[in-house]
Design an enzyme around this catalytic site. Structure first.
Site, PDB file in Angstrom:
ATOM      1  N   ARG A   1      -7.540  -0.155  -6.811  1.00  0.00           N
ATOM      2  CA  ARG A   1      -7.761   0.916  -5.841  1.00  0.00           C
ATOM      3  C   ARG A   1      -7.902   2.226  -6.608  1.00  0.00           C
ATOM      4  NH1 ARG A   1      -4.516   0.974  -0.558  1.00  0.00           N
ATOM      5  NH2 ARG A   1      -6.473   1.962   0.025  1.00  0.00           N
TER       6      ARG A   1
ATOM      7  N   ARG B   1       0.865  -1.193   0.000  1.00  0.00           N
ATOM      8  CA  ARG B   1       0.000   0.000   0.000  1.00  0.00           C
ATOM      9  C   ARG B   1       0.888   1.224   0.000  1.00  0.00           C
ATOM     10  NH1 ARG B   1       2.497   1.741   3.767  1.00  0.00           N
ATOM     11  NH2 ARG B   1       1.024   3.466   3.848  1.00  0.00           N
ATOM     12  N   GLY B   2       0.291   2.393  -0.100  1.00  0.00           N
ATOM     13  CA  GLY B   2       1.044   3.632  -0.257  1.00  0.00           C
ATOM     14  C   GLY B   2       1.083   3.954  -1.739  1.00  0.00           C
ATOM     15  N   ALA B   3       0.672   5.172  -2.087  1.00  0.00           N
ATOM     16  CA  ALA B   3       0.489   5.513  -3.501  1.00  0.00           C
ATOM     17  C   ALA B   3       1.715   5.203  -4.361  1.00  0.00           C
ATOM     18  CB  ALA B   3       0.063   6.979  -3.622  1.00  0.00           C
TER      19      ALA B   3
ATOM     20  N   ASN C   1      -5.595  12.145   0.799  1.00  0.00           N
ATOM     21  CA  ASN C   1      -4.647  11.293   1.520  1.00  0.00           C
ATOM     22  C   ASN C   1      -5.463  10.460   2.508  1.00  0.00           C
ATOM     23  OD1 ASN C   1      -1.929  10.436   2.105  1.00  0.00           O
ATOM     24  ND2 ASN C   1      -2.059  11.550   4.031  1.00  0.00           N
ATOM     25  N   LYS C   2      -4.792   9.586   3.198  1.00  0.00           N
ATOM     26  CA  LYS C   2      -5.427   8.660   4.144  1.00  0.00           C
ATOM     27  C   LYS C   2      -6.476   9.356   5.002  1.00  0.00           C
ATOM     28  CE  LYS C   2      -4.988   5.220   4.363  1.00  0.00           C
ATOM     29  NZ  LYS C   2      -5.990   4.396   3.588  1.00  0.00           N
TER      30      LYS C   2
ATOM     31  N   ASP D   1      -2.180  10.693  -1.812  1.00  0.00           N
ATOM     32  CA  ASP D   1      -2.580   9.693  -2.799  1.00  0.00           C
ATOM     33  C   ASP D   1      -2.957  10.337  -4.124  1.00  0.00           C
ATOM     34  OD1 ASP D   1      -2.958   8.377  -0.057  1.00  0.00           O
ATOM     35  OD2 ASP D   1      -2.974   6.710  -1.484  1.00  0.00           O
TER      36      ASP D   1
ATOM     37  N   GLN E   1      -1.827   1.895   9.988  1.00  0.00           N
ATOM     38  CA  GLN E   1      -0.546   2.062   9.298  1.00  0.00           C
ATOM     39  C   GLN E   1       0.463   2.820  10.150  1.00  0.00           C
ATOM     40  OE1 GLN E   1      -3.530   2.773   7.946  1.00  0.00           O
ATOM     41  NE2 GLN E   1      -3.621   2.270   5.781  1.00  0.00           N
TER      42      GLN E   1
END
Lengths: 351, 351
Positions: free
Chosen positions: B88, B45-47, B246-247, B236, B195
Site C-alpha cells: 500500500r 488497515r490503518g497507517a 487520510n482516508k 496516513d 470503516q
C-alpha cells in the site's frame, strides 16, 4: 426506453426502482393503497414522479370507488388524499398534486359522477405529459449554463426515473449533450439508498452519456483536482427565499462547490417551489428507518443496536445556489423576487 | 478486549477487519507473504497498524529464512521489504517501519545470524509497545482540545483497530471520555470500505462511548444543525507543510468543518509525519479496485461496465487543520516550523 410510471387500464404501472440496476422489472398498482405503498417503499421516488404517481393513485382510487353521488365520491376522495399525503412529507409536489386533483374535483362537482371519474383520470394523464414538457423546457433553459466541455457533478437521481421522463437535473445535462456539449457526469452514489450509482448511472448509460460513479465522500477530492466544472441537482421543495430541500448530502456538495468556485444549480419544475414556506427551516424533513444505513443487501454493516441518523433530505441555504432552473426560466438571486416573478409567469402549455 | 495484531510463535495474528462487525475472527499469518496479503486485502488497515504489521512480517520472514551468513539474510531481507513496500503506497508508516527494521538489521550485521533473527523479532515487538504508548500520549495531549460536552465527528477508523491499541483519533476521544468529558461520537460510515460503521462504531460500542453512525453525506447536515463541536481524524501521511493524506472523504469533512467554524484536528504518531515530502501534491494516492464501489456484499449496486473512481485517500491542505496531535505534543500552524520542532524533540520512551 423504459417508462418510470404509466397509466394503464389495469392500474398505475411503475418501474421498480428498488430492484435497479440488477433487474428492470415493473409493478402494476391495482389500487390506490398499492400506489401509496409504492411511494412509501420508494419503488417510485423523485419529487416530480411522486407527485404524478399520487395523482394517478387518486384517479385510480376514484375510478374504482363505489357511489352514485358526488358526496360519496368526495368522502372517498378525502380518504385517498389523506393516505397519499402521509406517504412522504418533504416533497411538496405530492401536496401540489393533491391540491390540483382536488381543484379539478371541485370544479366538476355538479357533473355526473361518471364524468368526474373520467375527468380525474384525464387530469392525472395531463399532469404526466406536462411534467415531461416541463423537463424539456428546463433542459432548454439550463443547457446554456452547462460547460461546453467538462465534468458535471450530480447527486441522487433527478433524471427520467425521478420524473415522468427526461429528468430535471439530468434533463439539463441531456439537453446540453444534445446541443453538442461534451459533458462527463460524476454521479455521487448517494447513500444510503444509492440512487446515484443504481439509478443515475443506469439511465445515463442507456443514453450513452459518459458517467463516473463516485462515493459521496469523493466529491471534494474530484473538485480539488479540477474535474468538476458545474454541479446540477434536483429538489424536493424550494422555499420562497430560495432555500432548497433535496436528497441528504446535497448541502455538503453545495458547500464544496462554493469552496472551489464551482457554480451549483438546482433544476426543478415550478411545482417544487413552495411560496407558502418562507425559508428552509420550515420544511419538514423525513426521517427514514435506521436499517437503510445499518444494512446493505440484507447484510449488517454496523454493530447491532448502534444509533443512526437517517434524514432523507437536507436544506441548502439559498446563498449557495447560483441559479434555480425551472420550465418558466432560470431564477437568480435574490430568490424572493425572482421566484415571485416566475410564479406570475405563464405555465408551459403542451402542444 | 480484542487485539488488532499480535506477535505469536505461530506467526502474526490479526483480527480480520473485513469480517467485522458481523464476525470477530482472527487470522494467523504464518509467512511474510501472508502478512503482505493481509495488508493488501485490508484484513489489517490503518497507517500505524500497517507499519507494525509490516515490521512483524519482516521479523517473521527473517526468522524463518534459511541461511547461515548475514549476506544470505540480507538478500532475503531486501526481498521481504520489497514485497511489503508494494502492498500500500500511501501510508508512510509502512516505509518508516521498513527503514527502522533495516537500520536495526544493519546495526547488527556483525552479529551471528541467530542473534539478528532474534533481535529483529524483538524490534517489531518494541514497535508494537511504542505504538500503544504513543497513542496514550496522543490521548493525553489531545483530550484538552475536545469539548467538555458535545458531538465529535470522526471519519474512517483511527482507533484501536487502526493501531496496536487505544487508537489515534479515537485515542484522543477515549482520553477525553476517561477524563470525564461527555462526548457523543458521530461516525461517518466511510464508503466504500465502511470503516466507520463497521469498525469505529464496533470498537466504541465495546467501550460504551455513545456513537451515532451517519452516511458520509450527512456530515454537512449534522454540522449545520449544531450537533458537531469538533472533528478529529487520523492520518496516513503528513507532509512537511502540514498537508494531510487520510482516508478518502477527509478533505470533504475538513471543508465542511471550516465552513461551520468547527475545529478540525488530526491525530497521528510522529512516524506519520514525512518531512521528506514537502507538500500534499507529492503524496502518492493509492487507487483501489472499482468493485469496492460497484458491489456491496457481493451484490451489484451500479450498472455493469460503469466507470468508477476509487482513490483510497485524499489530501487535506494544511490551512484546514487546526492542530496536529502527536505523542510529542500538538503542532499548530505554521506547520513547517512546528513539525520541525517536534521532529527535534525526544521520542516517547516506554517505561
Amino acid at each position: 426506453m423504459f417508462k418510470t410510471l404509466e397509466w394503464t387500464d389495469e392500474g398505475v404501472r411503475l418501474i421498480d426502482q428498488t430492484r435497479l440496476p440488477a433487474e428492470e422489472s415493473y409493478l402494476t398498482c391495482a389500487t390506490y393503497e398499492d400506489v401509496a405503498d409504492a411511494i412509501r417503499r420508494m419503488v417510485v421516488r423523485g419529487a416530480p414522479a411522486i407527485g404524478v404517481a399520487a395523482a394517478m393513485g387518486i384517479a385510480l382510487g376514484l375510478r374504482d370507488a363505489e357511489g352514485d353521488h358526488v358526496s360519496e365520491l368526495r368522502r372517498k376522495f378525502d380518504e385517498i388524499c389523506e393516505t397519499m399525503a402521509e406517504t412522504r412529507p418533504t416533497a411538496v409536489n405530492l401536496f401540489w398534486a393533491i391540491r390540483r386533483m382536488r381543484a379539478r374535483f371541485e370544479a366538476l362537482s355538479d357533473e355526473p359522477v361518471e364524468r368526474i371519474r373520467r375527468e380525474l383520470v384525464a387530469e392525472a394523464q395531463r399532469m404526466y405529459l406536462e411534467d415531461i414538457a416541463a423537463n424539456e423546457a428546463m433542459g432548454r433553459n439550463g443547457a446554456v449554463l452547462m460547460p461546453s466541455a467538462g465534468g458535471v457533478l450530480t447527486h441522487c437521481n433527478a433524471g427520467a426515473l425521478a420524473t415522468c421522463g427526461y429528468g430535471t437535473a439530468l434533463g439539463v445535462i441531456r439537453a446540453a449533450v444534445e446541443g453538442g456539449k461534451k459533458i462527463h457526469v460524476y454521479a455521487d452514489e448517494t447513500r444510503p439508498f444509492l440512487q446515484g450509482s443504481r439509478l443515475t448511472a443506469w439511465e445515463l448509460q442507456k443514453d450513452g452519456i459518459p458517467t463516473t460513479v463516485i462515493a459521496d465522500n469523493m466529491a471534494g477530492a474530484m473538485m480539488s483536482q479540477g474535474k468538476v466544472a458545474a454541479v446540477v441537482v434536483g429538489a424536493d421543495r424550494i422555499a420562497a427565499n430560495g432555500d432548497v430541500a433535496n436528497k441528504i448530502g446535497t448541502y455538503t456538495v453545495a458547500v464544496l462547490a462554493r469552496e472551489h468556485g464551482i457554480p451549483f444549480y438546482v433544476a426543478a419544475p415550478f411545482s417544487t417551489v413552495d411560496l407558502d414556506t418562507p425559508d428552509g427551516s420550515r420544511i419538514p424533513i423525513e426521517q427514514r428507518a435506521s436499517r437503510e444505513v445499518t444494512h446493505i443487501a440484507g447484510k449488517p454493516v454496523a454493530p447491532e443496536g448502534v444509533k443512526v441518523e437517517n434524514p432523507a433530505f437536507d436544506v441548502t441555504p439559498a446563498k449557495y445556489v447560483a441559479g434555480i432552473i425551472t420550465e418558466r426560466g432560470v431564477a437568480r438571486p435574490p430568490y424572493e423576487e425572482s421566484l415571485k416573478q416566475l410564479a406570475e409567469a405563464a405555465t408551459v402549455e403542451i402542444s
